[in-house]
Design an enzyme around this catalytic site. Structure first.
Site, PDB file in Angstrom:
ATOM      1  N   ASP A  30       0.888  -1.320   0.128  1.00 16.26           N
ATOM      2  CA  ASP A  30       0.101  -0.185  -0.108  1.00 16.26           C
ATOM      3  C   ASP A  30       0.883   1.183  -0.168  1.00 16.26           C
ATOM      4  O   ASP A  30       2.025   1.287   0.959  1.00 16.26           O
ATOM      5  CB  ASP A  30      -1.020  -0.237   1.428  1.00 16.26           C
ATOM      6  CG  ASP A  30      -1.923   0.889   0.928  1.00 16.26           C
ATOM      7  OD1 ASP A  30      -1.832   2.242   0.897  1.00 16.26           O
ATOM      8  OD2 ASP A  30      -3.237   0.555   1.329  1.00 16.26           O
ATOM      9  N   ILE A  31       0.537   2.222  -0.815  1.00 18.04           N
ATOM     10  CA  ILE A  31       1.502   3.349  -1.070  1.00 18.04           C
ATOM     11  C   ILE A  31       1.223   4.388  -0.011  1.00 18.04           C
ATOM     12  O   ILE A  31       1.762   5.527  -0.047  1.00 18.04           O
ATOM     13  CB  ILE A  31       1.602   3.760  -2.396  1.00 18.04           C
ATOM     14  CG1 ILE A  31       0.102   4.044  -2.996  1.00 18.04           C
ATOM     15  CG2 ILE A  31       2.408   2.901  -3.569  1.00 18.04           C
ATOM     16  CD1 ILE A  31      -0.019   5.051  -4.523  1.00 18.04           C
ATOM     17  N   GLN A  93     -14.824   2.605   1.673  1.00 19.61           N
ATOM     18  CA  GLN A  93     -14.078   1.875   0.362  1.00 19.61           C
ATOM     19  C   GLN A  93     -13.507   2.988  -0.515  1.00 19.61           C
ATOM     20  O   GLN A  93     -14.551   3.664  -0.952  1.00 19.61           O
ATOM     21  CB  GLN A  93     -14.893   0.645  -0.016  1.00 19.61           C
ATOM     22  CG  GLN A  93     -14.104   0.135  -1.176  1.00 19.61           C
ATOM     23  CD  GLN A  93     -15.079  -1.191  -1.833  1.00 19.61           C
ATOM     24  OE1 GLN A  93     -15.919  -1.294  -1.597  1.00 19.61           O
ATOM     25  NE2 GLN A  93     -14.035  -2.084  -2.791  1.00 19.61           N
ATOM     26  N   HIS A  99     -10.074  -5.504  -2.047  1.00 23.34           N
ATOM     27  CA  HIS A  99      -8.739  -5.788  -1.540  1.00 23.34           C
ATOM     28  C   HIS A  99      -8.679  -5.873   0.008  1.00 23.34           C
ATOM     29  O   HIS A  99      -9.275  -5.448   0.809  1.00 23.34           O
ATOM     30  CB  HIS A  99      -8.019  -4.605  -1.721  1.00 23.34           C
ATOM     31  CG  HIS A  99      -8.533  -2.988  -1.491  1.00 23.34           C
ATOM     32  ND1 HIS A  99      -9.560  -2.726  -2.286  1.00 23.34           N
ATOM     33  CD2 HIS A  99      -8.399  -2.464  -0.673  1.00 23.34           C
ATOM     34  CE1 HIS A  99      -9.930  -1.491  -1.569  1.00 23.34           C
ATOM     35  NE2 HIS A  99      -9.252  -1.496  -0.490  1.00 23.34           N
ATOM     36  N   HIS A 101      -6.599  -5.876   3.300  1.00 27.64           N
ATOM     37  CA  HIS A 101      -5.492  -5.131   3.815  1.00 27.64           C
ATOM     38  C   HIS A 101      -4.779  -6.034   5.052  1.00 27.64           C
ATOM     39  O   HIS A 101      -5.441  -6.664   5.750  1.00 27.64           O
ATOM     40  CB  HIS A 101      -5.823  -3.905   4.724  1.00 27.64           C
ATOM     41  CG  HIS A 101      -6.253  -2.971   3.725  1.00 27.64           C
ATOM     42  ND1 HIS A 101      -5.760  -1.505   3.648  1.00 27.64           N
ATOM     43  CD2 HIS A 101      -7.760  -2.690   3.268  1.00 27.64           C
ATOM     44  CE1 HIS A 101      -6.619  -0.926   2.953  1.00 27.64           C
ATOM     45  NE2 HIS A 101      -7.886  -1.400   2.559  1.00 27.64           N
TER      46      HIS A 101
HETATM   47  P1  AMP Z   1      -9.824   1.199   1.148  1.00 25.00           P
HETATM   48  O1  AMP Z   1     -10.573   1.027  -0.327  1.00 25.00           O
HETATM   49  O2  AMP Z   1     -10.136   2.357   1.738  1.00 25.00           O
HETATM   50  O3  AMP Z   1      -9.807   0.051   1.661  1.00 25.00           O
HETATM   51  O4  AMP Z   1      -8.230   1.567   0.682  1.00 25.00           O
HETATM   52  C1  AMP Z   1      -7.762   1.722  -0.633  1.00 25.00           C
HETATM   53  C2  AMP Z   1      -6.245   1.626  -0.252  1.00 25.00           C
HETATM   54  O5  AMP Z   1      -5.554   1.374  -1.594  1.00 25.00           O
HETATM   55  C3  AMP Z   1      -5.629   2.817   0.332  1.00 25.00           C
HETATM   56  O6  AMP Z   1      -4.957   2.451   1.724  1.00 25.00           O
HETATM   57  C4  AMP Z   1      -4.740   3.372  -0.471  1.00 25.00           C
HETATM   58  O7  AMP Z   1      -3.506   3.865  -0.073  1.00 25.00           O
HETATM   59  C5  AMP Z   1      -4.221   2.177  -1.407  1.00 25.00           C
HETATM   60  N1  AMP Z   1      -3.714   2.714  -2.938  1.00 25.00           N
HETATM   61  C6  AMP Z   1      -4.574   3.216  -3.669  1.00 25.00           C
HETATM   62  N2  AMP Z   1      -3.915   3.158  -4.778  1.00 25.00           N
HETATM   63  C7  AMP Z   1      -2.781   2.687  -4.699  1.00 25.00           C
HETATM   64  C8  AMP Z   1      -1.806   2.381  -5.432  1.00 25.00           C
HETATM   65  N3  AMP Z   1      -1.754   2.913  -6.801  1.00 25.00           N
HETATM   66  N4  AMP Z   1      -0.776   1.406  -5.011  1.00 25.00           N
HETATM   67  C9  AMP Z   1      -0.933   0.988  -3.902  1.00 25.00           C
HETATM   68  N5  AMP Z   1      -1.814   1.129  -3.011  1.00 25.00           N
HETATM   69  C10 AMP Z   1      -2.865   2.192  -3.312  1.00 25.00           C
END
Ligand code: AMP
Ligand code: ZN
Length: 139
Positions: A30-31, A93, A99, A101
């Site tokens: 995760d970035i 989300q 995804h 975590h």
């Molecule tokens: P969520 O949808 O709230 O469960 O979280 C989305 C996650 O995706 C967040 O923690 C972001 O930091 C991560 N994220 C979004 N774009 C990227 C990317 N290009 N590479 C890695 N992680 C990402």
């Protein structure tokens, strides 16, 4: 899905720090990490959320999660790992491709809000009624 950022990662169209890959899943850093080693496991085939996921992909993601969690344990020696997965905008989300975590927590990292909630006893009649409603919906 053409405009899905995680589908683009699977296809190699945008970069990612890959941790693990097999036929069905892709795991990458995760970035915006909550803690060091924050990793995401995704199905290669687009599914938005838990309701859209196939049984096979669900199993594959969770099998991979166990594998990656073992590697995180070995590599980083965290105190613990929080596993989290969000479905729907109401629960924040943000990326609409399923995804999972994996969020390790090391000794020097602060307590995470998402793992700390106040325990307040619920209304037992209401808990019973709702549980029965869910159980009935399963049949
Ligand atoms: P969520 O949808 O709230 O469960 O979280 C989305 C996650 O995706 C967040 O923690 C972001 O930091 C991560 N994220 C979004 N774009 C990227 C990317 N290009 N590479 C890695 N992680 C990402
Ligand atoms: Zn996608």
């Amino acid at each position: 899905m053409d405009d899905c950022i995680f589908c683009k990662i699977v296809k190699g169209e945008i970069p990612a720090f890959k941790v693990y890959e097999d036929e069905q899943v892709f795991a990458f850093a995760d970035i915006n990490p909550i803690n060091r080693g924050h990793t995401l496991i995704i199905p290669k085939k687009h599914a938005e959320n838990i309701w859209e996921m196939s049984e096979e992909d669900m199993q594959a993601v969770h099998r991979a999660a166990k594998k990656v969690a073992r590697a995180i344990e070995k590599a980083l020696h965290p105190e613990g790992i929080a596993c989290m997965q969000l479905n729907g905008k109401a629960v924040n989300q943000v990326v609409m491709h399923y995804h999972y975590h994996l969020i390790p927590k090391s000794a020097d990292e602060p307590e995470m809000a998402l793992t700390r909630w106040e325990l307040k006893p619920g209304d037992m009649d209401q808990i019973k009624e709702i549980s029965e409603k869910i159980a009935a919906a399963l049949s």
